[in-house]
Design a protein around this motif. Sequence first.
Motif, mmCIF file in Angstrom:
data_model
loop_
_atom_site.group_PDB
_atom_site.id
_atom_site.type_symbol
_atom_site.label_atom_id
_atom_site.label_comp_id
_atom_site.label_asym_id
_atom_site.label_seq_id
_atom_site.Cartn_x
_atom_site.Cartn_y
_atom_site.Cartn_z
ATOM 1 N N VAL A 133 76.728 -70.738 -1.859
ATOM 2 C CA VAL A 133 76.263 -71.551 -2.982
ATOM 3 C C VAL A 133 75.262 -70.767 -3.818
ATOM 4 N N ARG A 134 74.386 -70.022 -3.147
ATOM 5 C CA ARG A 134 73.381 -69.228 -3.866
ATOM 6 C C ARG A 134 74.052 -68.145 -4.699
ATOM 7 N N LEU A 135 75.004 -67.424 -4.109
ATOM 8 C CA LEU A 135 75.694 -66.366 -4.839
ATOM 9 C C LEU A 135 76.498 -66.928 -6.014
ATOM 10 N N LYS A 136 77.125 -68.092 -5.827
ATOM 11 C CA LYS A 136 77.877 -68.701 -6.931
ATOM 12 C C LYS A 136 76.951 -69.072 -8.086
ATOM 13 N N ARG A 137 75.779 -69.582 -7.745
ATOM 14 C CA ARG A 137 74.823 -69.949 -8.807
ATOM 15 C C ARG A 137 74.322 -68.703 -9.522
ATOM 16 N N GLU A 138 74.071 -67.647 -8.769
ATOM 17 C CA GLU A 138 73.635 -66.390 -9.387
ATOM 18 C C GLU A 138 74.731 -65.797 -10.259
ATOM 19 N N LYS A 139 75.974 -65.896 -9.801
ATOM 20 C CA LYS A 139 77.097 -65.405 -10.593
ATOM 21 C C LYS A 139 77.186 -66.149 -11.924
ATOM 22 N N GLU A 140 76.991 -67.467 -11.885
ATOM 23 C CA GLU A 140 77.053 -68.258 -13.103
ATOM 24 C C GLU A 140 75.929 -67.887 -14.069
ATOM 25 N N THR A 141 74.727 -67.686 -13.518
ATOM 26 C CA THR A 141 73.602 -67.278 -14.353
ATOM 27 C C THR A 141 73.868 -65.927 -15.011
ATOM 28 N N LEU A 142 74.409 -64.988 -14.246
ATOM 29 C CA LEU A 142 74.708 -63.669 -14.787
ATOM 30 C C LEU A 142 75.820 -63.738 -15.835
ATOM 31 N N LYS A 143 76.823 -64.607 -15.615
ATOM 32 C CA LYS A 143 77.888 -64.776 -16.614
ATOM 33 C C LYS A 143 77.323 -65.317 -17.923
ATOM 34 N N ASN A 144 76.405 -66.285 -17.825
ATOM 35 C CA ASN A 144 75.771 -66.817 -19.033
ATOM 36 C C ASN A 144 74.975 -65.733 -19.753
ATOM 37 N N THR A 145 74.306 -64.908 -18.967
ATOM 38 C CA THR A 145 73.544 -63.808 -19.537
ATOM 39 C C THR A 145 74.472 -62.823 -20.237
ATOM 40 N N LEU A 146 75.611 -62.519 -19.608
ATOM 41 C CA LEU A 146 76.576 -61.599 -20.215
ATOM 42 C C LEU A 146 77.135 -62.165 -21.521
ATOM 43 N N ASN A 147 77.379 -63.471 -21.548
ATOM 44 C CA ASN A 147 77.875 -64.090 -22.780
ATOM 45 C C ASN A 147 76.871 -63.910 -23.913
ATOM 46 N N TYR A 148 75.597 -64.114 -23.591
ATOM 47 C CA TYR A 148 74.551 -63.932 -24.598
ATOM 48 C C TYR A 148 74.494 -62.483 -25.061
ATOM 49 N N LEU A 149 74.498 -61.559 -24.107
ATOM 50 C CA LEU A 149 74.396 -60.141 -24.456
ATOM 51 C C LEU A 149 75.609 -59.679 -25.255
ATOM 52 N N SER A 150 76.795 -60.184 -24.901
ATOM 53 C CA SER A 150 78.001 -59.806 -25.635
ATOM 54 C C SER A 150 77.921 -60.279 -27.079
ATOM 55 N N ALA A 151 77.430 -61.508 -27.271
ATOM 56 C CA ALA A 151 77.276 -62.031 -28.632
ATOM 57 C C ALA A 151 76.254 -61.215 -29.412
ATOM 58 N N ALA A 152 75.148 -60.884 -28.758
ATOM 59 C CA ALA A 152 74.121 -60.083 -29.427
ATOM 60 C C ALA A 152 74.639 -58.696 -29.759
ATOM 61 N N SER A 153 75.456 -58.139 -28.870
ATOM 62 C CA SER A 153 76.026 -56.819 -29.108
ATOM 63 C C SER A 153 76.992 -56.852 -30.284
#
Length: 285
Positions: free
Chosen positions: A254-274
């Motif tokens: 459960v912890r790893l899944k939550r971390e994965k989701e947080t990182l995916k959200n971060t990647l979405n933001y960074l991709s948009a900014a890029s």
Amino acid sequence: MALPQLLPSPSSSYLTHHNNPRLNPHHTLSFSLHSKISPPHHLRRRHRNSTSSLRCSSSSERHENIASTNSNDIVELPLFPLPLVLFPGAILPLQIFEYRYRIMMHTLLQTDLRFGVIYTDATSGTADVGCVGEVVKHERLVDDRFFIICKGQERFRVTKIVRTKPYLVAEVVWLEDRPSGNGEEDLEGLASEVESHMKDVIRLSNRLNGKPEKEAGDLRRNLFPTPFSFFVGSTFEGAPREQQALLELEDTMVRLKREKETLKNTLNYLSAASAVKDVFPSSSS
């Protein structure tokens, strides 16, 4: 390879600079990447009148009178509320100058060198789940302040406050992750996915900040899934409530899944900014 560090939240007055670089994966936040390296020797104070140089706690000192960490045990533990979250395995430098915590340090240095770091803030109050910090190096100055380096050990849950003066002492029980129902193989695969997302975050963050897009090294470092999940959580600096939620979980998957989701959200933001940076290369990132 050191991870890049995003701007952290304002740190506690008790803290020296952290010597581990961090990621700051807010779901929707502005990223300002920088590196910060503060090796442990910065705790060797320059004062000529300090009563000691930085001392390493010996193994015999460190484990004397330490209670068994059976999850059913109830033990008393001095608590140090801080506006940050300590994870098992993480290193935390602290400067101790408040009188009541100097008293606590004097006691700890004569006993087992362990205390509870527990998250607190003005909005949510003090959490009931924290992490043991074990003093591995310390320096006492002539004005009775202390500089210490502690390492996160086992997690605990507060069951009862024993006393509040001169510092908090509580009865606690130890927390351990329960076995995940889907088996170790799925955990390994999930941990690898999380590591891959972390590498992508580092790459895109470097790109946005004009740094070489180097492939991040081995972030897993042969850690099993549970300690790796704690390592990942420790990199989410600047989002202490999310870190606290991760610390309190008792299921590695459960912890790893939550971390994965947080990182995916971060990647979405960074991709948009890029993408914005590619269209408007002169605009500020």
